[in-house]
Write an enzyme that holds these catalytic residues in place. Structure first.
Site, mmCIF file in Angstrom:
data_model
loop_
_atom_site.group_PDB
_atom_site.id
_atom_site.type_symbol
_atom_site.label_atom_id
_atom_site.label_comp_id
_atom_site.label_asym_id
_atom_site.label_seq_id
_atom_site.Cartn_x
_atom_site.Cartn_y
_atom_site.Cartn_z
ATOM 1 N N LYS A 193 1.007 -1.291 -0.127
ATOM 2 C CA LYS A 193 -0.094 -0.002 -0.071
ATOM 3 C C LYS A 193 0.915 1.306 -0.009
ATOM 4 O O LYS A 193 1.572 1.497 1.009
ATOM 5 C CB LYS A 193 -1.047 0.005 1.223
ATOM 6 C CG LYS A 193 -1.990 1.136 1.166
ATOM 7 C CD LYS A 193 -2.603 1.502 2.094
ATOM 8 C CE LYS A 193 -1.681 2.622 2.926
ATOM 9 N NZ LYS A 193 -1.589 4.089 2.057
ATOM 10 N N GLU A 269 9.174 0.954 11.263
ATOM 11 C CA GLU A 269 10.314 2.046 10.796
ATOM 12 C C GLU A 269 9.632 3.247 11.211
ATOM 13 O O GLU A 269 9.069 3.717 10.144
ATOM 14 C CB GLU A 269 10.966 1.848 9.549
ATOM 15 C CG GLU A 269 12.447 2.318 9.534
ATOM 16 C CD GLU A 269 12.433 3.760 9.138
ATOM 17 O OE1 GLU A 269 12.463 4.587 9.940
ATOM 18 O OE2 GLU A 269 12.644 3.818 7.769
ATOM 19 N N CYS A 303 13.412 10.427 8.097
ATOM 20 C CA CYS A 303 13.088 9.941 9.526
ATOM 21 C C CYS A 303 14.188 10.265 10.180
ATOM 22 O O CYS A 303 14.292 10.033 11.616
ATOM 23 C CB CYS A 303 12.828 8.635 9.440
ATOM 24 S SG CYS A 303 13.726 7.586 8.474
ATOM 25 N N GLU A 400 9.205 15.653 16.214
ATOM 26 C CA GLU A 400 9.712 15.556 14.786
ATOM 27 C C GLU A 400 8.993 16.537 13.881
ATOM 28 O O GLU A 400 7.612 16.769 13.881
ATOM 29 C CB GLU A 400 9.291 14.217 14.239
ATOM 30 C CG GLU A 400 9.703 13.936 12.765
ATOM 31 C CD GLU A 400 9.678 12.403 12.504
ATOM 32 O OE1 GLU A 400 8.367 11.664 12.479
ATOM 33 O OE2 GLU A 400 10.674 11.802 11.850
HETATM 34 N N1 LIG Z 1 9.563 7.570 9.571
HETATM 35 C C1 LIG Z 1 9.167 8.117 8.272
HETATM 36 O O1 LIG Z 1 9.920 7.835 7.318
HETATM 37 C C2 LIG Z 1 8.223 8.953 7.976
HETATM 38 C C3 LIG Z 1 7.585 9.666 9.063
HETATM 39 N N2 LIG Z 1 6.511 10.541 8.901
HETATM 40 C C4 LIG Z 1 6.169 11.362 10.185
HETATM 41 O O2 LIG Z 1 4.390 11.287 10.125
HETATM 42 C C5 LIG Z 1 4.222 12.680 10.246
HETATM 43 C C6 LIG Z 1 2.624 12.508 9.418
HETATM 44 O O3 LIG Z 1 2.882 12.105 8.117
HETATM 45 P P1 LIG Z 1 1.795 11.050 7.476
HETATM 46 O O4 LIG Z 1 1.905 11.087 6.148
HETATM 47 O O5 LIG Z 1 0.227 11.449 7.977
HETATM 48 O O6 LIG Z 1 2.251 9.914 8.047
HETATM 49 P P2 LIG Z 1 1.507 8.570 8.296
HETATM 50 O O7 LIG Z 1 2.268 7.463 9.315
HETATM 51 O O8 LIG Z 1 0.062 8.719 8.998
HETATM 52 O O9 LIG Z 1 1.434 7.803 7.060
HETATM 53 C C7 LIG Z 1 2.355 6.637 6.402
HETATM 54 C C8 LIG Z 1 1.691 5.794 5.708
HETATM 55 O O10 LIG Z 1 0.912 5.079 6.498
HETATM 56 C C9 LIG Z 1 -0.453 4.911 6.241
HETATM 57 N N3 LIG Z 1 -1.667 5.073 7.144
HETATM 58 C C10 LIG Z 1 -2.157 6.170 7.739
HETATM 59 N N4 LIG Z 1 -2.954 5.791 8.944
HETATM 60 C C11 LIG Z 1 -2.872 4.418 8.754
HETATM 61 C C12 LIG Z 1 -3.664 3.461 9.421
HETATM 62 N N5 LIG Z 1 -4.616 3.881 10.603
HETATM 63 N N6 LIG Z 1 -3.228 2.213 9.600
HETATM 64 C C13 LIG Z 1 -2.418 1.791 8.605
HETATM 65 N N7 LIG Z 1 -1.672 2.591 7.653
HETATM 66 C C14 LIG Z 1 -1.913 4.015 7.934
HETATM 67 C C15 LIG Z 1 -0.604 5.931 5.099
HETATM 68 O O11 LIG Z 1 -1.588 5.886 4.153
HETATM 69 C C16 LIG Z 1 0.957 5.990 4.671
HETATM 70 O O12 LIG Z 1 0.915 5.080 3.543
HETATM 71 C C17 LIG Z 1 5.041 13.440 9.427
HETATM 72 O O13 LIG Z 1 5.210 14.790 9.566
HETATM 73 C C18 LIG Z 1 6.354 12.844 9.836
HETATM 74 O O14 LIG Z 1 6.678 13.347 10.882
HETATM 75 C C19 LIG Z 1 5.461 10.413 7.912
HETATM 76 C C20 LIG Z 1 6.156 9.787 6.727
HETATM 77 C C21 LIG Z 1 7.337 8.839 6.792
HETATM 78 N N1 BAL Z 2 16.855 8.331 5.918
HETATM 79 C C1 BAL Z 2 16.134 7.040 5.694
HETATM 80 C C2 BAL Z 2 15.022 6.683 4.942
HETATM 81 C C3 BAL Z 2 13.766 7.418 5.584
HETATM 82 O O1 BAL Z 2 13.620 8.609 5.770
HETATM 83 O O2 BAL Z 2 13.033 6.698 6.085
#
Ligand SMILES: NC(=O)C1=CN([C@@H]2O[C@H](COP(=O)(O)OP(=O)(O)OC[C@H]3O[C@@H](n4cnc5c(N)ncnc54)[C@H](O)[C@@H]3O)[C@@H](O)[C@H]2O)C=CC1
Ligand code: BAL
Length: 504
Positions: A193, A269, A303, A400
């Site tokens: 997804k 992650e 991240c 973050e």
């Molecule tokens: N660790 C990382 O690489 C990431 C961290 N983030 C953090 O998250 C914050 C919010 O961004 P979002 O796009 O809202 O992140 P999110 O964690 O909600 O979204 C990431 C993925 O999770 C899915 N998702 C959302 N709600 C879900 C649920 N209840 N069950 C299963 N899957 C679900 C989304 O459709 C997307 O594919 C950002 O500001 C950032 O701080 C966001 C994206 C990547």
């Molecule tokens: N820096 C590692 C990739 C990520 O943001 O998930």
């Protein structure tokens, strides 16, 4: 709705033909019960690129059924490691063939510079697929001595089964590869997804999966909203593992859904608020460069962004001068301009979220040395912003931000630096810069993070494990450890001589 759209990329003149349906059993199909679509937006212009089909809960179930059938009949234990390896190498070759086209599509939908998408994100993706292709025919069990005369035990590395994989929007292609490659290498099947914000390149990659010759159902792609398709995957009773990259808040929901349903294995992650420590003995010019690269790369949507920079008192002013000079020279703009290093952030919602953090830093009294002013015009562009003299209890130091924002504070002793760095609920990355080798060793062992960089920052390799501690996640990606996560070890105890007696 399921069709092929023609996407014209004005900057390069290229036209990309993209299927917009769900990819299930190697076919692009409409939803079985829904008319919902997802709108893919270009964050540099705020214009819609196209719409794609949004999977419903029922579609997710069909994708899981396809993945289960493939696991039982054509993949899983039915295919040799040599064949899995061959197909992964083939997929890597096809992605390399289409590297420029994929990069342009990634830039259109994500905003990142096209040359970075091509050379870094997709370059890494190709290498990741080849790395795991190399493992596919080297997956071994072990023989364990239990009793030389009558018994033998051995283990078999079985694929865990059907894997739900939920990926974010910051590296839509690269993180796709980090998840899909190890799963396929060991013989798992996948329901992928992509983020609702960046579904386009996952659909393009699905075409290449089919062209490479993977049997139907081995990889299925179901763009969907998180609380619909993502939640359905996490709660599905016939998914054996769910692998997720994204926010800590969503990671917790996924773990809960996994526990409430079938206790599927969970790989998470998640977020971070990673520290980067600059000691007085560091090569300050290099340390400033790594600090900028480590926070502003990918517009800070990373991240592991080293967004908390701690500088030793004695070199603080000198370091800040070097840092500010580098931050000021960051070219921000449309990713199709080759002079640009930072594109826009991903969406209006995220743009507002990052600005909320910048405003909170101002309210809490942190001093801004560069940035912090809104641009006029369209596109979700944010100029790099540096807060200095920050205090540990400020929101910009604890939360973050996932945008181009650095918070710089000072310390006097090594012990204080370690204390400040570890004072967080996260544990993903950490960096230190020092020319004192003993200090570098001491501090790298004391830092509470899954990855520590010494005299560099944010560089990962496909053969080195990556993942978080504390609320930054569970499990590892990349390297041999990343492969092992998709394996279920079966122990077989073999008796060739011992007679049972009862009562014992
Ligand atoms: N660790 C990382 O690489 C990431 C961290 N983030 C953090 O998250 C914050 C919010 O961004 P979002 O796009 O809202 O992140 P999110 O964690 O909600 O979204 C990431 C993925 O999770 C899915 N998702 C959302 N709600 C879900 C649920 N209840 N069950 C299963 N899957 C679900 C989304 O459709 C997307 O594919 C950002 O500001 C950032 O701080 C966001 C994206 C990547
Ligand atoms: N820096 C590692 C990739 C990520 O943001 O998930």
């Amino acid at each position: 709705m399921s069709q092929i759209v023609k996407i014209k990329i004005a900057a390069t003149g290229r036209t990309i033909e993209l299927p917009t349906g769900l990819f299930i059993n190697n076919e692009f199909v409409p939803s079985v019960d829904s008319q919902e679509t997802l709108s893919a937006i270009n964050p540099a212009t705020e214009e819609e690129i196209c719409k794609v089909v949004a999977a419903s809960e029922k579609d997710i179930d069909l994708a899981v059924k396809a993945a289960r059938a493939a696991f039982k009949n054509t993949w899983g234990k039915n295919v040799t490691g040599f064949e899995r390896s061959r197909l992964l190498y083939k997929l890597a070759d096809l992605i390399e063939r289409d590297q420029q086209e994929l990069a342009e599509l990634e830039t259109l939908n994500n905003g990142k510079p096209v040359r970075i998408a091509r050379d870094f994100d997709i370059g890494d993706t190709v290498q990741c697929l080849r790395y795991y292709a190399g493992w596919a025919d080297k997956i071994l069990g072990e023989t364990i001595e239990v009793d030389n005369k009558t018994k033998l035990a051995f283990t078999r590395a079985d694929p865990i089964g059907v894997c739900g994989q939920i990926v974010p929007w910051n590296y839509p292609i690269m993180i796709w590869a980090w998840k899909v490659a190890p799963a396929l290498a060991v013989g798992c099947t996948v329901v992928m997804k992509p983020s609702e914000l960046t579904p386009l390149t996952a659909l393009k990659l699905s075409q290449l999966v089919k062209e490479a010759g993977f049997p139907p159902g081995v990889v299925n792609t179901v763009p969907s909203l998180g609380h619909v398709g993502g939640a359905a995957l996490a709660a599905h009773m016939d998914v054996d593992l769910v692998a997720f990259t994204g926010s800590t808040v969503t990671g917790k929901k996924i773990m809960e859904a996994a526990a409430r349903s079938n206790l599927k294995k969970v790989l998470l992650e998640l977020g971070g608020k990673s520290p980067n420590i600059i000691f007085e003995s560091a090569d300050l010019e290099q340390a400033a460069t790594w600090a900028v690269l480590g926070t502003l790369s990918n517009s800070g949507e990373d991240c592991t962004a080293g967004s908390r920079v701690y500088v030793q008192e004695s070199v603080y002013d000198k370091f800040i001068d070097l840092l500010i000079e580098k931050v000021k020279s960051t070219p921000v703009g449309d990713g199709f301009d080759d002079a640009v290093t930072n594109g826009p952030v991903i969406s209006k919602t995220h743009f507002d979220r990052v600005w909320g953090h910048i405003e909170s830093g101002k309210r809490e009294g942190a001093k801004i040395l560069v940035g912090g002013e809104r641009r006029v015009g369209s596109g979700y562009f944010i100029d790099p912003t540096v807060f200095v003299d920050v205090k540990q209890d400020m929101k910009i130091v604890n939360e973050e931000i996932f945008g181009p924002v650095l918070a710089v504070g000072r310390f006097s002793t090594e012990e204080e630096a370690i204390e400040l760095a570890n004072n967080t609920r996260y544990g993903l990355g950490a960096g230190l810069h020092s020319r004192d080798a003993n200090q570098a060793m001491r501090v790298s062992l004391a830092l509470d993070a899954g990855t520590v960089w010494v005299n560099q920052y944010d560089i990962l390799h496909n053969n080195v494990p990556f993942g978080g501690k504390k609320q930054s996640g569970i499990g590892r990606e990349l390297g041999k450890q990343g492969l092992d996560e998709y394996i279920s070890v079966k122990a077989i105890h073999w008796n060739f001589g011992e007679k049972a007696s009862w009562p014992v």
